[in-house]
Structures are given as C-alpha cells and as structure tokens.
Design a protein around this motif. Structure first.
Motif: not given
Length: 152
Positions: A7, A10-11, A14-15, A17, A19
């Motif tokens: 990943y 950014g991914d 997202d995965r 939690g 930043s």
C-alpha cells in the motif's frame, strides 16, 4: 492503491486510521519503516506495517508515550519474559495515568472554587477578578520552580 506489493502511504493511512503525517512522524521516530519503495520512490507498506500502525494508534489512544509504545513493539507475544516486561510497562503507565487523574481532580476542585466566586449578580465579575489576582501572585518566569515533565 492496494496491490500485490503493498500500500502507498494514503492507503496505509486509510487502512490503519493513522494520518499520513503521523505515519511519516512514526517513521522518523523509528516506530515503523516501510518495507520497500516503489520505482517512483513511493513508500510501500505491507499488511504487517498496517497492523503495526493500528497497534501504535491503539497504544496512543491509551495515552501511552512513544517510548512506552516502542517498548511494547519490541516485545514478543510468545515470550514469558516479554509478558513480564509488558506487565511492568503497563504498571508504569498506570502510575502515570493515576498521577494525571490526581492532577485533574485537583484542577476540577480549583475550577469549581473559581466558578463559585461569582453568581453574576454583582457589578463586576469575581471570576475575572480572582484570575487577575492569581496572575499577580504568579512568580516571575526566571524565579519559577521547574515543573516535572509531562508523561506524554
């Protein structure tokens, strides 16, 4: 964007939690390191990295310092000695939490007493008056006693 290689940041954010900015900070602090970089130099995170980020987020949500998180990350969940070390780390953190609770209870009492200074019926506000009086009693910055460093 997820793929077989992992990943991008950014991914992973997202995965997990966490930043992207915090992921970079945790990298700088040595808590996480992406396993690879893509051809265009993007950081690539594995599922294990995402799990590690979730672990860090969970510990930080429990108000643990980065050093405490670092200690727990270094432990092996299958080792009896590491289990003992985890207990010691948690007991130490509980001590910090209990101290902070004492500080917060004292602050609560102080704020209640301050609030009780004024019921709003006098010509002037006694809360502000009391705060000004306290400010006048504060020692000069150069004469101020050093306060213990915060835990987190």
């Amino acid at each position: 964007m997820a793929n077989d290689q992992g990943y991008r940041i950014g991914d992973a954010a997202d995965r997990s939690g966490v930043s992207a900015a915090n992921i970079r900070y945790y990298e700088k602090e040595g808590l996480v390191a992406p396993q690879a970089r893509s051809d265009n130099s993007y950081r690539i995170y594995s599922d294990a990295d995402v799990h590690r980020l979730r672990f860090i987020r969970l510990c930080r949500a429990m108000d643990m310092s980065l050093d405490e998180v670092r200690t727990l990350l270094a432990l092996d969940l299958r080792s009896k000695a590491d289990c003992d070390a985890a207990c010691v780390a948690l007991d130490s953190h509980l001590g910090h939490v209990r101290e902070r609770l004492r500080e917060l209870r004292s602050l609560e009492k102080d704020l209640i007493a301050l609030r009780d200074c004024c019921d709003g019926t006098d010509a002037q506000c006694h809360i502000i008056e009391t705060l000004h009086a306290r400010a006048d009693r504060q020692p000069l910055a150069s004469a101020r006693p050093t306060r213990a460093a915060r835990h987190v």
